[in-house]
Design an enzyme around this catalytic site. Structure first.
Site, PDB file in Angstrom:
ATOM      1  N   SER A 198       0.841  -1.192   0.000  1.00  0.00           N
ATOM      2  CA  SER A 198       0.000   0.000   0.000  1.00  0.00           C
ATOM      3  C   SER A 198       0.877   1.243   0.000  1.00  0.00           C
ATOM      4  CB  SER A 198      -0.899   0.012   1.236  1.00  0.00           C
ATOM      5  OG  SER A 198      -1.393   1.324   1.423  1.00  0.00           O
TER       6      SER A 198
ATOM      7  N   HIS B  88      -1.460  -1.300  -4.158  1.00  0.00           N
ATOM      8  CA  HIS B  88      -2.697  -0.930  -3.461  1.00  0.00           C
ATOM      9  C   HIS B  88      -2.695   0.585  -3.222  1.00  0.00           C
ATOM     10  CE1 HIS B  88      -6.076  -1.953  -0.705  1.00  0.00           C
ATOM     11  NE2 HIS B  88      -5.618  -0.957   0.040  1.00  0.00           N
TER      12      HIS B  88
ATOM     13  N   ASP C 209      -4.846   3.719  -1.602  1.00  0.00           N
ATOM     14  CA  ASP C 209      -5.912   4.044  -0.649  1.00  0.00           C
ATOM     15  C   ASP C 209      -6.439   5.448  -0.897  1.00  0.00           C
ATOM     16  OD1 ASP C 209      -6.069   1.723   1.143  1.00  0.00           O
ATOM     17  OD2 ASP C 209      -3.957   2.177   1.506  1.00  0.00           O
TER      18      ASP C 209
ATOM     19  N   MET D 159      -9.039   8.239   0.261  1.00  0.00           N
ATOM     20  CA  MET D 159      -9.827   8.620   1.450  1.00  0.00           C
ATOM     21  C   MET D 159     -10.348  10.043   1.283  1.00  0.00           C
ATOM     22  SD  MET D 159      -7.390   7.177   4.479  1.00  0.00           S
ATOM     23  CE  MET D 159      -6.503   5.630   4.324  1.00  0.00           C
TER      24      MET D 159
ATOM     25  N   HIS E  18      -8.569   1.190  -3.581  1.00  0.00           N
ATOM     26  CA  HIS E  18      -9.459   0.983  -2.432  1.00  0.00           C
ATOM     27  C   HIS E  18     -10.132   2.318  -2.104  1.00  0.00           C
ATOM     28  CE1 HIS E  18      -9.547  -0.199   2.164  1.00  0.00           C
ATOM     29  NE2 HIS E  18     -10.754  -0.026   1.664  1.00  0.00           N
TER      30      HIS E  18
ATOM     31  N   MET F 274     -12.216   4.529  -0.021  1.00  0.00           N
ATOM     32  CA  MET F 274     -12.817   4.754   1.301  1.00  0.00           C
ATOM     33  C   MET F 274     -13.495   6.112   1.246  1.00  0.00           C
ATOM     34  SD  MET F 274      -9.658   3.226   3.450  1.00  0.00           S
ATOM     35  CE  MET F 274      -8.623   3.350   2.003  1.00  0.00           C
TER      36      MET F 274
ATOM     37  N   MET G  78     -11.437  -5.767   5.912  1.00  0.00           N
ATOM     38  CA  MET G  78     -10.589  -4.852   6.685  1.00  0.00           C
ATOM     39  C   MET G  78     -10.227  -5.498   8.017  1.00  0.00           C
ATOM     40  SD  MET G  78      -9.994  -2.168   4.878  1.00  0.00           S
ATOM     41  CE  MET G  78      -8.969  -1.434   6.149  1.00  0.00           C
TER      42      MET G  78
ATOM     43  N   ASP H  86      -6.679  -6.388   4.565  1.00  0.00           N
ATOM     44  CA  ASP H  86      -6.008  -5.079   4.592  1.00  0.00           C
ATOM     45  C   ASP H  86      -5.980  -4.527   6.011  1.00  0.00           C
ATOM     46  OD1 ASP H  86      -5.059  -2.550   3.991  1.00  0.00           O
ATOM     47  OD2 ASP H  86      -6.826  -1.924   2.844  1.00  0.00           O
TER      48      ASP H  86
HETATM   49  C1  DX5 Z   1      -6.092   1.593   5.930  1.00  0.00           C
HETATM   50  C2  DX5 Z   1      -5.742   1.293   4.501  1.00  0.00           C
HETATM   51  C3  DX5 Z   1      -4.654   0.307   4.338  1.00  0.00           C
HETATM   52  C4  DX5 Z   1      -3.331   0.720   4.899  1.00  0.00           C
HETATM   53  C5  DX5 Z   1      -2.703  -0.521   5.413  1.00  0.00           C
HETATM   54  O1  DX5 Z   1      -7.236   2.347   5.981  1.00  0.00           O
HETATM   55  O2  DX5 Z   1      -6.864   0.790   3.804  1.00  0.00           O
HETATM   56  O3  DX5 Z   1      -4.496  -0.103   2.995  1.00  0.00           O
HETATM   57  O4  DX5 Z   1      -2.463   1.320   3.992  1.00  0.00           O
HETATM   58  O5  DX5 Z   1      -1.551  -0.156   6.066  1.00  0.00           O
HETATM   59  P1  DX5 Z   1      -0.882  -1.076   7.162  1.00  0.00           P
HETATM   60  O6  DX5 Z   1      -0.415  -2.335   6.465  1.00  0.00           O
HETATM   61  O7  DX5 Z   1       0.230  -0.232   7.655  1.00  0.00           O
HETATM   62  O8  DX5 Z   1      -1.922  -1.383   8.210  1.00  0.00           O
HETATM   63 ZN    ZN Z   2      -6.466  -0.163   1.807  1.00  0.00          ZN
END
Ligand code: DX5
Ligand code: ZN
Length: 221
Positions: free
Chosen positions: A7, A32, A34, A36, A65, A67, A136, A174
C-alpha cells in the site's frame, strides 16, 4: 501462491514513482492505492490524478481501495485513471449492486470491502456479482495500525462460503499485516495480502516479500 499488494499509503510520497517501481521490482503482485475523502474515514489522501501517475510508472495491476462516500460519482474518473480493481465499501453504498454493476460494465474488476464491525451477511447477496472481497483487519483511515485478530474467523467463514457456492472471488485482507501474521491470514483463506507499514516502513522491500512468501510457502492459496 498468496499475492502481495504493497500500500503506497506508507510510501515516501516525495518519491512516489521510485517507490512504486521499487515495489514492482521487489516482486509485488499489485499496487494498493488508498483513496480517502475525509468523510467516510477521518483522513484525506489521493484521487484519480495520483492513480494515473502511478499507472504511468508500472505495469502491474492497480488495486484502488475507495474509502469514500458516494463512490458512484467517481467510478468513471478512477476507471479512466487506469485502475484494474475498484473496491467500494459496503457501508458507503446504498445501492451496492448498482455500484458494482457500474464498475464491471466499464471493464474493471469490482471489489466490495467491509469494516471490522460489519458482519459477513451484509455482503452475502452481492457475492455472485463481485471479483474481490476486501476484509478490513483495522478500522480504515490510517496506515500502521494493529491487526485485529478476531477478523481471522471472518476470513475463514468467507472462504468457506466462497468454496461452498463456487464463487470466483479473491479474498484480500487489509490492515496490520506483516511477515509474522501473514501465514495465519493466508491459511484462513486470504489470497491477497495488503501491506503498508510492514512493506514501506522496511529498509529491505525484497526481504519483506521473500519472508512472506517463505512463511506462506506450503499453503494452498
Ligand atoms: C487503511 C488502509 C490500508 C493501509 C494498510 O485504511 O486501507 O491499505 O495502507 O496499512 P498497514 O499495512 O500499515 O496497516
Ligand atoms: Zn487499503
Amino acid at each position: 501462491m498468496v499475492k502481495i499488494a504493497p500500500s503506497i499509503l506508507s510510501a515516501d510520497f516525495s518519491r512516489l514513482g521510485e517507490e512504486v517501481k521499487a515495489a514492482e521490482s521487489a516482486g509485488a503482485d499489485l499496487i494498493h492505492i488508498d483513496v480517502m475523502d475525509g468523510h467516510f474515514v477521518p483522513n484525506i489522501t489521493v484521487g484519480p490524478l495520483v492513480v494515473s501517475a502511478v499507472r504511468r510508472v508500472t505495469s502491474i495491476p492497480l488495486d484502488v481501495h475507495l474509502m469514500i462516500e458516494e463512490p458512484d460519482r467517481y467510478v468513471d474518473a478512477f476507471v479512466q485513471s487506469g485502475a484494474d480493481y475498484l473496491t467500494v465499501h459496503a457501508e458507503a453504498c446504498i445501492h451496492l449492486h448498482r455500484t458494482v454493476q457500474n464498475i464491471r460494465e466499464r471493464g474493471v474488476k469490482a471489489g466490495v470491502s467491509i469494516n471490522p464491525a460489519t458482519p459477513l451477511n451484509a455482503i452475502e447477496p452481492i457475492l455472485p456479482f463481485v471479483d474481490m472481497v476486501l476484509v478490513m483487519s483495522v478500522n480504515p483511515g490510517f496506515g500502521g495500525q494493529e491487526f485485529i485478530p478476531e477478523v481471522v474467523q471472518k476470513i475463514r467463514r468467507l472462504r468457506e462460503t466462497v468454496i461452498e457456492c463456487g464463487y470466483n472471488i479473491s479474498i484480500e485482507v487489509d490492515g496490520g499485516i506483516n511477515p509474522d501474521n501473514a501465514r495465519e491470514v493466508a491459511s484462513a483463506g486470504a489470497d491477497i495480502l495488503v501491506m503498508g507499514n510492514a512493506f514501506y516502513g522496511s529498509d529491505d522491500y525484497h526481504g519483506v516479500i521473500r519472508s512472506v512468501r517463505e512463511r506462506c510457502r506450503e499453503l494452498d492459496v
